[in-house]
Design an enzyme around this catalytic site. Structure first.
Site, PDB file in Angstrom:
ATOM      1  N   GLY A   1     -80.543  14.344   4.622  1.00  0.00           N
ATOM      2  CA  GLY A   1     -80.952  14.360   6.018  1.00  0.00           C
ATOM      3  C   GLY A   1     -80.459  15.619   6.684  1.00  0.00           C
ATOM      4  O   GLY A   1     -79.457  16.207   6.265  1.00  0.00           O
TER       5      GLY A   1
ATOM      6  N   GLN B   1     -78.203  21.216  13.446  1.00  0.00           N
ATOM      7  CA  GLN B   1     -77.489  21.739  12.276  1.00  0.00           C
ATOM      8  C   GLN B   1     -78.036  23.095  11.825  1.00  0.00           C
ATOM      9  O   GLN B   1     -77.380  23.792  11.046  1.00  0.00           O
ATOM     10  CB  GLN B   1     -77.567  20.746  11.106  1.00  0.00           C
ATOM     11  CG  GLN B   1     -76.771  19.478  11.356  1.00  0.00           C
ATOM     12  CD  GLN B   1     -76.818  18.582  10.143  1.00  0.00           C
ATOM     13  OE1 GLN B   1     -77.754  17.828   9.952  1.00  0.00           O
ATOM     14  NE2 GLN B   1     -75.809  18.688   9.287  1.00  0.00           N
TER      15      GLN B   1
ATOM     16  N   HIS C   1     -76.276  13.223  15.405  1.00  0.00           N
ATOM     17  CA  HIS C   1     -76.276  14.683  15.578  1.00  0.00           C
ATOM     18  C   HIS C   1     -77.028  15.084  16.853  1.00  0.00           C
ATOM     19  O   HIS C   1     -76.671  16.063  17.511  1.00  0.00           O
ATOM     20  CB  HIS C   1     -76.977  15.359  14.393  1.00  0.00           C
ATOM     21  CG  HIS C   1     -76.091  15.607  13.202  1.00  0.00           C
ATOM     22  ND1 HIS C   1     -74.997  16.439  13.233  1.00  0.00           N
ATOM     23  CD2 HIS C   1     -76.170  15.153  11.928  1.00  0.00           C
ATOM     24  CE1 HIS C   1     -74.431  16.483  12.030  1.00  0.00           C
ATOM     25  NE2 HIS C   1     -75.118  15.697  11.218  1.00  0.00           N
TER      26      HIS C   1
ATOM     27  N   CYS D   1     -71.607  15.177   5.224  1.00  0.00           N
ATOM     28  CA  CYS D   1     -72.499  15.914   6.121  1.00  0.00           C
ATOM     29  C   CYS D   1     -72.538  17.369   5.684  1.00  0.00           C
ATOM     30  O   CYS D   1     -71.491  17.944   5.359  1.00  0.00           O
ATOM     31  CB  CYS D   1     -71.963  15.812   7.548  1.00  0.00           C
ATOM     32  SG  CYS D   1     -72.937  16.695   8.766  1.00  0.00           S
ATOM     33  N   LEU D   2     -73.730  17.953   5.683  1.00  0.00           N
ATOM     34  CA  LEU D   2     -73.848  19.354   5.274  1.00  0.00           C
ATOM     35  C   LEU D   2     -73.097  20.283   6.223  1.00  0.00           C
ATOM     36  O   LEU D   2     -72.773  21.404   5.852  1.00  0.00           O
ATOM     37  CB  LEU D   2     -75.328  19.753   5.197  1.00  0.00           C
ATOM     38  CG  LEU D   2     -76.154  19.043   4.114  1.00  0.00           C
ATOM     39  CD1 LEU D   2     -77.610  19.458   4.193  1.00  0.00           C
ATOM     40  CD2 LEU D   2     -75.587  19.316   2.728  1.00  0.00           C
TER      41      LEU D   2
ATOM     42  N   HIS E   1     -76.657   8.422  11.056  1.00  0.00           N
ATOM     43  CA  HIS E   1     -75.911   9.681  10.953  1.00  0.00           C
ATOM     44  C   HIS E   1     -76.690  10.823  11.621  1.00  0.00           C
ATOM     45  O   HIS E   1     -76.142  11.573  12.426  1.00  0.00           O
ATOM     46  CB  HIS E   1     -75.660   9.979   9.472  1.00  0.00           C
ATOM     47  CG  HIS E   1     -74.986  11.285   9.211  1.00  0.00           C
ATOM     48  ND1 HIS E   1     -73.701  11.377   8.730  1.00  0.00           N
ATOM     49  CD2 HIS E   1     -75.427  12.570   9.361  1.00  0.00           C
ATOM     50  CE1 HIS E   1     -73.366  12.664   8.612  1.00  0.00           C
ATOM     51  NE2 HIS E   1     -74.404  13.400   8.982  1.00  0.00           N
ATOM     52  N   GLU E   2     -77.976  10.931  11.282  1.00  0.00           N
ATOM     53  CA  GLU E   2     -78.768  12.053  11.811  1.00  0.00           C
ATOM     54  C   GLU E   2     -79.019  11.899  13.314  1.00  0.00           C
ATOM     55  O   GLU E   2     -78.984  12.881  14.047  1.00  0.00           O
ATOM     56  CB  GLU E   2     -80.098  12.175  11.055  1.00  0.00           C
ATOM     57  CG  GLU E   2     -79.973  12.454   9.566  1.00  0.00           C
ATOM     58  CD  GLU E   2     -79.042  13.611   9.221  1.00  0.00           C
ATOM     59  OE1 GLU E   2     -78.895  14.553  10.030  1.00  0.00           O
ATOM     60  OE2 GLU E   2     -78.429  13.551   8.143  1.00  0.00           O
TER      61      GLU E   2
END
Ligand code: NI
Length: 166
Positions: free
Chosen positions: A46, A51, A134, A88-89, A130-131
């Site tokens: 995701g 991000q 953000h 998370c990236l 999670h996304e």
């Protein structure tokens, strides 16, 4: 299509509340394509627009079922509970335990700005939560139970490992 630079924890853009998308433009279409390319390149499941430095309410997800685009998403229903590792990236090499709903229902717009309903269970529900966080400037690290831990094999292209990272 092009790879975009992933912003890391500490970058102020990750703390912003993102703006709704009001119309689809070639630029936003390109952004979405780039987000998918960047997410796949980084073995993520995701990615949210902030991000890659864009303060818009756009998320892409692919947990291995099908690619999902969500524009201006909102959770309209959630239930259950699951507790597991999450990554998370924007927080490379780390993971931590987070409790999330085990089911969510989301209303969003797709790439054609048509309203869609998306239901997610288990890992997809986790990825969605999670996304969407953000988009409101929140990182999972705020919700971690206990400590963030170092991933054992952060550089490896390992399927088993991938399942714990988004
Ligand atoms: Ni993330």
């Amino acid at each position: 299509m092009a790879l975009r630079n992933i912003r890391k924890m500490g970058d102020e853009v990750l703390g912003k509340v993102c703006r709704p998308v009001t119309e689809m433009t070639p630029r936003i279409k390109e952004l979405i394509d780039d987000m998918f390319e960047t997410m796949y390149e980084e073995n993520g499941v995701g990615l949210a627009a902030p991000q890659v430095g864009v303060v818009k309410r756009i998320v892409v997800i692919d947990v291995g079922e099908q690619p999902i685009v969500m524009i201006n998403p909102r959770i309209v229903e959630s239930s259950g509970e699951q507790t597991d590792y999450e990554g998370c990236l924007s927080v490379p090499g780390k993971s931590g335990i987070v409790t999330r709903p085990s089911y969510v229902k989301v209303i969003a717009l797709d790439e054609d700005m048509k309203e869609v309903t998306i239901e997610g269970k288990d890992f997809l529900a986790r990825a969605i939560c999670h996304e969407l966080d953000h988009l409101d400037g929140h990182l999972y690290v705020e919700k971690v139970e206990g400590d963030l831990v170092d991933n054992q094999s952060p550089e490896e292209d390992d399927d088993e490992y991938e399942d714990d990272v988004e």
